[in-house]
Each structure stands twice: as C-alpha cells, then as structure tokens.
Design a protein around this motif. Structure first.
Motif, PDB file in Angstrom:
ATOM      1  N   ASN A   1      -6.265   2.308 -10.276  1.00 16.47           N
ATOM      2  CA  ASN A   1      -6.893   2.909  -9.090  1.00 16.47           C
ATOM      3  C   ASN A   1      -7.823   1.906  -8.400  1.00 16.47           C
ATOM      4  O   ASN A   1      -7.809   1.775  -7.169  1.00 16.47           O
ATOM      5  CB  ASN A   1      -7.695   4.153  -9.486  1.00 16.47           C
TER       6      ASN A   1
ATOM      7  N   TYR B   1       0.833  -1.206   0.000  1.00 18.96           N
ATOM      8  CA  TYR B   1       0.000   0.000   0.000  1.00 18.96           C
ATOM      9  C   TYR B   1       0.865   1.252   0.000  1.00 18.96           C
ATOM     10  O   TYR B   1       0.696   2.147  -0.829  1.00 18.96           O
ATOM     11  CB  TYR B   1      -0.935  -0.003   1.210  1.00 18.96           C
TER      12      TYR B   1
ATOM     13  N   GLN C   1       0.621   3.031  -3.498  1.00 16.39           N
ATOM     14  CA  GLN C   1      -0.573   3.875  -3.583  1.00 16.39           C
ATOM     15  C   GLN C   1      -0.251   5.352  -3.773  1.00 16.39           C
ATOM     16  O   GLN C   1      -0.811   6.022  -4.644  1.00 16.39           O
ATOM     17  CB  GLN C   1      -1.437   3.672  -2.324  1.00 16.39           C
TER      18      GLN C   1
ATOM     19  N   ILE D   1      -5.855  -0.848  -6.665  1.00 18.02           N
ATOM     20  CA  ILE D   1      -5.294  -0.362  -5.396  1.00 18.02           C
ATOM     21  C   ILE D   1      -6.345  -0.441  -4.293  1.00 18.02           C
ATOM     22  O   ILE D   1      -6.070  -0.921  -3.181  1.00 18.02           O
ATOM     23  CB  ILE D   1      -4.770   1.073  -5.571  1.00 18.02           C
TER      24      ILE D   1
ATOM     25  N   ASP E   1      -1.397   6.104  -7.620  1.00 20.75           N
ATOM     26  CA  ASP E   1      -2.847   6.294  -7.582  1.00 20.75           C
ATOM     27  C   ASP E   1      -3.179   7.631  -8.245  1.00 20.75           C
ATOM     28  O   ASP E   1      -2.754   8.693  -7.772  1.00 20.75           O
ATOM     29  CB  ASP E   1      -3.317   6.274  -6.114  1.00 20.75           C
TER      30      ASP E   1
END
Length: 586
Positions: free
Chosen positions: A518, A490, A494, A521, A498
């Motif tokens: 996205n 993460y 991310q 994630i 993202d």
C-alpha cells in the motif's frame, strides 16, 4: 496540464520500445509452442488533444453513409447500464452510444487514440500540478428530452457515486476527493447534502478539488463509469435498467438477457461530439449467443447476420485455424493485443499460507487451459500482474511458468507436504459456458494431481463478477481479467492490489492487504518522471509475485469476425473489443 503532456510523451516513447521488446511474443498460429510465428506485439499510442481536437463532428469514415439497422450478437446481456456501475469493458463500450463524460477518446486515422473533451471544451486545466481541475462544458450538449446538460448535472453525477447502491463502478475520483473510506465522508445527494469538493460557479464550469495531486485525473474522467446522470431522471437502482441518454442514441426497449434496442436521440448534436459518428438509425442487440454459434453465423454471413457485429464474442477456438487460413474471412477479421491480463485470483482471506498459494501457482495448467480457449490466439503466457503494454513492464518469472506452462504437480505436492496441507479443498466458481466447463476440468485434473481437493461451482456468466466480487464469496480460486484504465502502472495495479480498496464489489478480488505494498503504491503514484515511475511499478509487480498472491495466466489477445454488410468496424485497443462508434451499414 503541461505536466500531463510531458508524462504522456515519454510514455509513448517507452511504448515504442515495448513493441521491440515483445517482438518474440507468440504469434497468430493456433499451435501451442515454439513453432508459433513471431508477429510483433502492437501497442497503442495515446496523446492528449487540444480544444480544437475536442470539437465535433467526428472524423468521417471513408464511404460511410447514414441509415439502416446494425445488429449485435453476444453471449451475455450487459450486467450494468448505469454509468456509476460500469467498469467491465463490454458494459463500457455499449454505454458510449448513450452516455457522455467530461472527456473521452477519439480514434485517429492511423489507429492511435487521443484524449479529447467530450462534454467539456478541452481535456481540462490545472494550475497546481493536478490537485485542482477545471472543466468548461460545450454549448449545445443536451439530454434526450432537449434539456441542456449543465455543470450541476456533472456535480450531481459525481455525488451519486457515493450512494450505497453504487457498488460496481470505478472509485478513483471518490477516493481522491474524500479518502479511501469515502462513503463515511459523504452520504451522497439523496438527502439534499452536497459535496463541497466539486464546485459549479456557473452553468458551464466544473471545478474539482482533490485532496492530493492527480495529474492523470482528466484520463480518469474519460472512464464511462464517470458518465453523466440527470437528477430529474435518476431512478436510483432502477437507472441501471434504462439510463437517460446524453449520447447519440436512446434506449427504446431492454428485455433482460434477450435484447436491447436503441434509436437516435434527436437532441444529440454531432457538432458537439468529436468521438461518435452515429451512422446507423437503429441498433438491435441480441444476447445468449455462444462463441461457436456466433462464429458459425459470422462465417456463413447470411441475412441479418451480414449487418451484425459482436462486442466481445471472439472466434470459437475450434474455428481459429479455418478463419485465419481462409482469405474469404480476412477482410472482416479483427485481431489485436488487448490491455488485459488474465488472472486466477487466489482468495487470500481463505488461503493464508504462502506455500499453499505457491503450490496453486506451480500446479496450474496454463498450457491446457490456453489451448482450450484458442492457443496463441487467446494470449501469451503471463508471468506478471502488469501487462507488456503498461509503462515500466519488466519480465519476471518467479515460479517458472514459461519453463513448465503445463504445470508442475510434483513441485506443488512438495510445497503442500511442507505446509502439512495435502488435501486442501479448493472451491472454484466459473462461468458456466461450454468452453469454461472444459477449462474447469483441466484445472481440476491438474490440481488433483498436485494433491488438492477440487470443488467446482458453475455460475451464470452475466452475474459472475457480481458474485466473485463479494468479500464473503465462499471461494478459493476464480478467474478474472484486468486491463489498465490508461497505460500506467497506477491503473494496472492500484485498484487490484491496494488493500485499502477492498470492499464488496471492489476490484481487489484476491483480498490482498499488505501495508508495505500500500505504501509503495502511494509512493509510486507521486513520482513525476514517467520512466522512474514505471520502474517503481515494476518493483511492486515483483513484490506481489514474490508473495504468490494470485496466478497470472495470459496477456490476452482478441480474434473476432463481423458481417460483410458493415463498414467502419474497428478494434478498440483500450477496451479490447469491437468498437461501435464508426460502424455503418454499407
């Protein structure tokens, strides 16, 4: 809480497996090929501490004593000191001396690190899987003027992160509380409005209610970007120059780009602090010292340099073999694998054709640029966006970087020809330092051989990130490093990939916004099983590579020296820097 412990325990087991998996990584020779030694990559185990672990004082260093002044020499001044603006590792490391968070990490005698309560009595509790977190503040925690630190201070510190002048710090908590477009949901505290999602039922209790489940939130709040700021002394933009101390030291003088001086905060109580030893009376930090100069000063070990360390000036590449080959430096040398992956970000707003981006990847001269920066001591060739230290990492070399680390200009030129893009101009900003000037020339040579036009743009190293992190940065290709804020996919992927966090000052420096990624994630973040979650992050990593969004360069290592008059100098494997927390003058 128990959910978090379960996940972490599994993560530690996987980290052990990674140590074996990566045992064939490059070793510590300054050579650059198959003859490198085969020292195993060392990963760091992190566990979650109890309330007892969260009590101070910090564990004592053997033979340590209080007193004296510790010097620090580094290339750059700290670009930010306001906790809300702190994300870069060297800003983060110095802020540990004068800013505290709800939670933090203490280093154990075996070198492992444990999440503990810093201002809080423990690492927080949750009864709904991580959607709501409750923290209780310790007795005796105070600001530098002796005023008690209260739950209202913690709430205010979170609220001010919504202010428009806060641009450079982490955004996890804000987006978890108010959504990705969090600034439109709440304007910050300066017009008297409060954030209802953070409640303070009494002076000691903080309750944080997220919109969704975030079992890692107690790790997130250990980031120095979530340090406390007092409303009574909040000077907004000016706070970045001289923050008010909640830690063991307070700033006495800061001369931009020249020096920073700290002395003891008389209202810091070591009984409340399990993390910081605070042995020295004073710290004198000097900036503007390049790698060659600092390496030569540490090697000579004269005068005040005997009591000097550095946060991030590694050994200059020209001295690596001498430092590693001479036993007289061995006792004051630190070496370790950092959590960082070096990337060369491709600006996807400007280079939209995947074939052109792939041509950049295939042309890139990893071998030449790595050698200029220290060879295998600088790092191992990277083929992924996730580091080998992250849970779920899988090796995947989509563009043959390991087979041709020197670059493949013919393959790159073929791609440019197919895309009718021969002669594409690449604007390349870079840190204007002696080493990066050489690196830039190596990149220029490789890209021009492949059929690109190359326009270098030197930048001040201190404000480099502030410049390339602008959305309209006018550049096509630029260096950046990223390390996981804690060792899961993460925090590894991310913030960087993202598309919903793209913003001025954000971390998605390649400006990648792929709805499929996205969504992937979001899905990966909610997988409870750590191994399954790791596989999901690895799949996202491969998806990113297949789209040729940027160029992974090296999994970074660190080799550094310090003066013979210091003890307790340790390598912070979470930050990839020398830690100040246990340093003492002998």
């Amino acid at each position: 809480m128990s959910s978090r412990k379960t996940r972490l325990a599994a993560a530690i087991l996987v980290a052990g497996a990674l140590t074996v998996t990566t045992a064939c990584s490059s070793g510590h020779s300054n050579g650059d090929g198959a003859s490198a030694s085969k020292a195993p990559v060392k990963t760091t185990a992190i566990s979650v501490g109890t309330a007892e672990d969260s009590k101070g004082p910090a564990a004592q260093e053997p033979n340590a004593k209080k007193g004296g002044t510790v010097n620090m020499i580094d290339r750059d001044d700290f670009s930010h000191l306001d906790p809300g603006q702190i994300y870069l590792n060297y800003n983060s490391e110095v802020s540990l001396l004068f800013t505290r968070q709800l939670t933090g990490y203490k280093t154990m005698p075996d070198g492992s690190q444990k999440l503990v309560g810093d201002l809080a009595t423990d690492t927080g509790t949750t009864t709904d899987g991580g959607k709501t977190w409750k923290f209780t503040l310790k007795d005796g925690v105070k600001w530098q003027d002796g005023t008690p630190i209260t739950s209202a201070d913690v709430k205010y510190s979170i609220e001010r992160l919504y202010a428009t002048f806060i641009k450079s710090g982490p955004t996890y908590i804000q987006s978890w509380l108010s959504g990705a477009d969090y600034r439109t949901a709440y304007e910050g505290p300066y017009n008297g409005k409060q954030l209802d999602a953070v409640q303070t039922p009494d002076d000691k209790t903080v309750v944080i209610a997220f919109q969704d489940i975030h079992p890692d939130a107690n790790f997130t709040l250990a980031m120095t970007g979530y340090g406390v700021v007092p409303q009574a002394h909040d000077t907004k933009e000016e706070y970045d120059k001289k923050p008010f101390s909640s830690g063991p030291y307070q700033i006495t003088e800061h001369v931009t780009d020249r020096s920073l001086d700290l002395e003891r905060n008389p209202n810091w109580d070591p009984a409340t602090d399990p993390i910081r030893n605070a042995y020295p009376d004073k710290w004198h930090m000097t900036f503007g010292v390049q790698l060659q100069q600092s390496t030569e000063r540490f090697m000579a070990d004269n005068g005040e340099d005997k009591t000097a360390f550095t946060f991030h000036n590694t050994v200059d590449p020209k001295y690596i073999d001498e430092v590693k080959g001479n036993d007289k430096y061995k006792s004051r040398t630190l070496e370790g694998l950092t959590p960082y992956v070096d990337y060369y970000y491709i600006n996807n707003d400007r280079i939209k054709d995947k074939r052109v981006r792939e041509a950049l990847i295939r042309a890139f001269p990893h071998k030449q640029t790595r050698q200029l920066q220290g060879g295998t001591s600088y790092g191992d060739y990277a083929t992924s966006y996730m580091s080998p230290t992250v849970l779920g990492y899988e090796s995947y070399d989509a563009y043959g970087i390991l087979k041709k680390p020197e670059g493949d200009p013919e393959a790159a030129k073929k791609l440019l020809t197919e895309a009718n893009a021969l002669g594409t101009t690449i604007v390349y900003p870079y840190n204007n330092t002696p080493i990066q000037q050489k690196v830039t020339e190596a990149i220029r040579d490789a890209l021009e051989k492949a059929g690109f036009k190359f326009v270098p743009k030197p930048l001040d190293a201190k404000t480099y990130y502030d410049t390339v992190a602008l959305l309209d940065n006018g550049a096509d290709l630029y260096w950046g490093g990223w390390g996981a804020d804690w060792p899961t996919g993460y925090t590894s992927l991310q913030q960087v990939w993202d598309g919903r966090v793209i913003a001025d000052g954000g971390q998605n420096l390649a400006h990648v916004n792929n709805p499929e990624i996205n969504s992937a994630i979001d899905a990966a973040a909610k997988i409870a099983d750590p191994v399954a979650q790791g596989k999901a992050w690895a799949a996202i990593d491969k998806q990113l590579q297949d789209n040729a969004y940027s160029i992974p360069d090296v999994y970074q290592r660190s080799l550094s020296l310090y003066g013979s008059g210091l003890g307790g100098v340790k390598f912070d494997s979470l930050a990839g820097l020398q830690s100040p927390l246990n340093i003492y003058v002998k």
